[in-house]
Design a protein around this motif. Structure first.
Motif, PDB file in Angstrom:
ATOM      1  N   GLY A 129       0.819  -1.196   0.000  1.00 56.99           N
ATOM      2  CA  GLY A 129       0.000   0.000   0.000  1.00 56.99           C
ATOM      3  C   GLY A 129       0.855   1.247   0.000  1.00 56.99           C
ATOM      4  O   GLY A 129       2.030   1.220  -0.372  1.00 56.99           O
ATOM      5  N   TRP A 130       0.235   2.352   0.440  1.00 58.67           N
ATOM      6  CA  TRP A 130       0.870   3.666   0.350  1.00 58.67           C
ATOM      7  C   TRP A 130       0.974   4.319   1.720  1.00 58.67           C
ATOM      8  O   TRP A 130       0.062   4.228   2.528  1.00 58.67           O
ATOM      9  CB  TRP A 130       0.061   4.559  -0.580  1.00 58.67           C
ATOM     10  N   VAL A 131       2.100   4.980   1.931  1.00 55.51           N
ATOM     11  CA  VAL A 131       2.328   5.761   3.141  1.00 55.51           C
ATOM     12  C   VAL A 131       2.835   7.142   2.726  1.00 55.51           C
ATOM     13  O   VAL A 131       3.112   7.389   1.550  1.00 55.51           O
ATOM     14  CB  VAL A 131       3.341   5.072   4.095  1.00 55.51           C
ATOM     15  N   ASN A 132       2.987   8.019   3.703  1.00 61.66           N
ATOM     16  CA  ASN A 132       3.390   9.397   3.398  1.00 61.66           C
ATOM     17  C   ASN A 132       4.894   9.611   3.372  1.00 61.66           C
ATOM     18  O   ASN A 132       5.368  10.560   2.751  1.00 61.66           O
ATOM     19  CB  ASN A 132       2.762  10.362   4.406  1.00 61.66           C
ATOM     20  N   ASN A 133       5.652   8.753   4.095  1.00 60.91           N
ATOM     21  CA  ASN A 133       7.104   8.962   4.143  1.00 60.91           C
ATOM     22  C   ASN A 133       7.827   7.663   4.510  1.00 60.91           C
ATOM     23  O   ASN A 133       7.201   6.717   5.000  1.00 60.91           O
ATOM     24  CB  ASN A 133       7.453  10.097   5.122  1.00 60.91           C
ATOM     25  N   PRO A 134       9.148   7.613   4.305  1.00 60.06           N
ATOM     26  CA  PRO A 134       9.920   6.399   4.590  1.00 60.06           C
ATOM     27  C   PRO A 134       9.907   5.976   6.064  1.00 60.06           C
ATOM     28  O   PRO A 134      10.029   4.806   6.377  1.00 60.06           O
ATOM     29  CB  PRO A 134      11.347   6.753   4.147  1.00 60.06           C
ATOM     30  N   VAL A 135       9.732   6.925   6.964  1.00 57.73           N
ATOM     31  CA  VAL A 135       9.678   6.613   8.393  1.00 57.73           C
ATOM     32  C   VAL A 135       8.476   5.706   8.674  1.00 57.73           C
ATOM     33  O   VAL A 135       8.556   4.762   9.470  1.00 57.73           O
ATOM     34  CB  VAL A 135       9.616   7.908   9.239  1.00 57.73           C
ATOM     35  N   GLN A 136       7.354   5.973   8.014  1.00 61.28           N
ATOM     36  CA  GLN A 136       6.155   5.158   8.201  1.00 61.28           C
ATOM     37  C   GLN A 136       6.358   3.736   7.663  1.00 61.28           C
ATOM     38  O   GLN A 136       5.820   2.783   8.224  1.00 61.28           O
ATOM     39  CB  GLN A 136       4.957   5.829   7.522  1.00 61.28           C
ATOM     40  N   ILE A 137       7.132   3.600   6.607  1.00 61.45           N
ATOM     41  CA  ILE A 137       7.448   2.260   6.078  1.00 61.45           C
ATOM     42  C   ILE A 137       8.179   1.456   7.144  1.00 61.45           C
ATOM     43  O   ILE A 137       7.831   0.315   7.442  1.00 61.45           O
ATOM     44  CB  ILE A 137       8.286   2.352   4.780  1.00 61.45           C
ATOM     45  N   ALA A 138       9.209   2.073   7.735  1.00 66.03           N
ATOM     46  CA  ALA A 138      10.000   1.401   8.769  1.00 66.03           C
ATOM     47  C   ALA A 138       9.165   1.097  10.004  1.00 66.03           C
ATOM     48  O   ALA A 138       9.283   0.011  10.606  1.00 66.03           O
ATOM     49  CB  ALA A 138      11.218   2.253   9.134  1.00 66.03           C
ATOM     50  N   GLN A 139       8.298   2.035  10.398  1.00 63.50           N
ATOM     51  CA  GLN A 139       7.453   1.845  11.590  1.00 63.50           C
ATOM     52  C   GLN A 139       6.474   0.699  11.385  1.00 63.50           C
ATOM     53  O   GLN A 139       6.270  -0.121  12.281  1.00 63.50           O
ATOM     54  CB  GLN A 139       6.709   3.144  11.929  1.00 63.50           C
ATOM     55  N   ALA A 140       5.848   0.624  10.225  1.00 64.69           N
ATOM     56  CA  ALA A 140       4.892  -0.455   9.943  1.00 64.69           C
ATOM     57  C   ALA A 140       5.607  -1.810   9.986  1.00 64.69           C
ATOM     58  O   ALA A 140       5.071  -2.780  10.536  1.00 64.69           O
ATOM     59  CB  ALA A 140       4.238  -0.234   8.584  1.00 64.69           C
ATOM     60  N   GLU A 141       6.789  -1.887   9.440  1.00 69.29           N
ATOM     61  CA  GLU A 141       7.546  -3.144   9.470  1.00 69.29           C
ATOM     62  C   GLU A 141       7.928  -3.522  10.897  1.00 69.29           C
ATOM     63  O   GLU A 141       7.826  -4.685  11.293  1.00 69.29           O
ATOM     64  CB  GLU A 141       8.800  -3.044   8.605  1.00 69.29           C
ATOM     65  N   LYS A 142       8.342  -2.533  11.680  1.00 72.05           N
ATOM     66  CA  LYS A 142       8.698  -2.785  13.084  1.00 72.05           C
ATOM     67  C   LYS A 142       7.503  -3.341  13.852  1.00 72.05           C
ATOM     68  O   LYS A 142       7.630  -4.285  14.637  1.00 72.05           O
ATOM     69  CB  LYS A 142       9.200  -1.489  13.723  1.00 72.05           C
ATOM     70  N   ILE A 143       6.333  -2.762  13.611  1.00 71.19           N
ATOM     71  CA  ILE A 143       5.110  -3.232  14.281  1.00 71.19           C
ATOM     72  C   ILE A 143       4.825  -4.679  13.890  1.00 71.19           C
ATOM     73  O   ILE A 143       4.547  -5.528  14.742  1.00 71.19           O
ATOM     74  CB  ILE A 143       3.920  -2.315  13.940  1.00 71.19           C
ATOM     75  N   ALA A 144       4.897  -4.978  12.610  1.00 67.41           N
ATOM     76  CA  ALA A 144       4.613  -6.337  12.133  1.00 67.41           C
ATOM     77  C   ALA A 144       5.599  -7.345  12.722  1.00 67.41           C
ATOM     78  O   ALA A 144       5.200  -8.429  13.154  1.00 67.41           O
ATOM     79  CB  ALA A 144       4.649  -6.386  10.611  1.00 67.41           C
ATOM     80  N   ARG A 145       6.872  -7.000  12.754  1.00 68.76           N
ATOM     81  CA  ARG A 145       7.890  -7.924  13.282  1.00 68.76           C
ATOM     82  C   ARG A 145       7.697  -8.187  14.776  1.00 68.76           C
ATOM     83  O   ARG A 145       8.109  -9.223  15.280  1.00 68.76           O
ATOM     84  CB  ARG A 145       9.297  -7.382  13.039  1.00 68.76           C
ATOM     85  N   GLY A 146       7.047  -7.277  15.478  1.00 72.33           N
ATOM     86  CA  GLY A 146       6.852  -7.423  16.920  1.00 72.33           C
ATOM     87  C   GLY A 146       5.690  -8.337  17.316  1.00 72.33           C
ATOM     88  O   GLY A 146       5.496  -8.613  18.497  1.00 72.33           O
ATOM     89  N   VAL A 147       4.936  -8.835  16.348  1.00 71.61           N
ATOM     90  CA  VAL A 147       3.781  -9.678  16.657  1.00 71.61           C
ATOM     91  C   VAL A 147       4.234 -11.129  16.803  1.00 71.61           C
ATOM     92  O   VAL A 147       4.994 -11.643  15.968  1.00 71.61           O
ATOM     93  CB  VAL A 147       2.705  -9.545  15.551  1.00 71.61           C
ATOM     94  N   ASP A 148       3.768 -11.798  17.859  1.00 69.25           N
ATOM     95  CA  ASP A 148       4.092 -13.212  18.077  1.00 69.25           C
ATOM     96  C   ASP A 148       3.652 -14.047  16.885  1.00 69.25           C
ATOM     97  O   ASP A 148       2.554 -13.861  16.357  1.00 69.25           O
ATOM     98  CB  ASP A 148       3.380 -13.742  19.329  1.00 69.25           C
TER      99      ASP A 148
END
Length: 161
Positions: A129-148
């Motif tokens: 999908g689409w985000v507004n900036n590269p920081v949001q890309i990294a944040q979304a990935e960090k959130i996903a990786r943190g899920v059991d």
């Protein structure tokens, strides 16, 4: 009276034929999957044959009651049922992971409200999908990786221009 006797005789014979057919089918159950798995036709399914048809090693081991590294017809039934349960469990796990990642993305102030799609297959989360900036890309990935249960993340998010 004569036609009644003929009908009774015909019904009795039909019933007997049906009973014999049913008994023989119960005595020798056919397992079409067993024949497909038993590729060498030796009357047993090896672990290699089981895996070649998409079977899980854990299911094979659970079915192999006598631990001879091959499945007879009865063991095959148990292994197949176990394999189905394992596959169903993985589907449920994937659905749970997807729901959890979506919920966390919606809660996060940095990425909530964005057009982020989440799919999960065998523990690997795909973000798109689409985000507004590269920081949001990294944040979304960090959130996903943190899920059991997440075993990997494929991040296909793009910055909208």
């Amino acid at each position: 009276m004569k036609s009644f006797n003929h009908r009774l005789l015909a019904l009795t014979l039909a019933s007997m034929v049906g009973t014999v057919a049913m008994a023989s089918s119960l005595a020798a159950p056919t397992l079409p999957g067993f024949k497909r798995y038993d590729s060498n036709g030796d009357g047993f399914v090896s672990q290699e044959e089981f895996k070649a048809q998409g079977g899980q090693e854990q299911a094979f081991r659970a079915g192999d009651a006598n631990h001879d590294d091959r499945l007879d017809r009865d063991e095959f039934v148990k292994a197949s049922a176990t394999n189905d349960r394992i596959k169903a469990g993985k589907y449920v796990d994937d659905a749970w992971i997807t729901a959890k990642v979506k919920a966390l993305l919606l809660k996060d102030e940095g990425v909530k409200g964005l057009d982020v799609n989440v799919e999960t297959h065998q523990g690997t989360v795909q973000l798109s999908g689409w985000v507004n900036n590269p920081v949001q890309i990294a944040q979304a990935e960090k959130i996903a990786r943190g899920v059991d249960g997440v075993t990997g993340v494929k991040n296909d998010l793009m910055v909208a221009h």
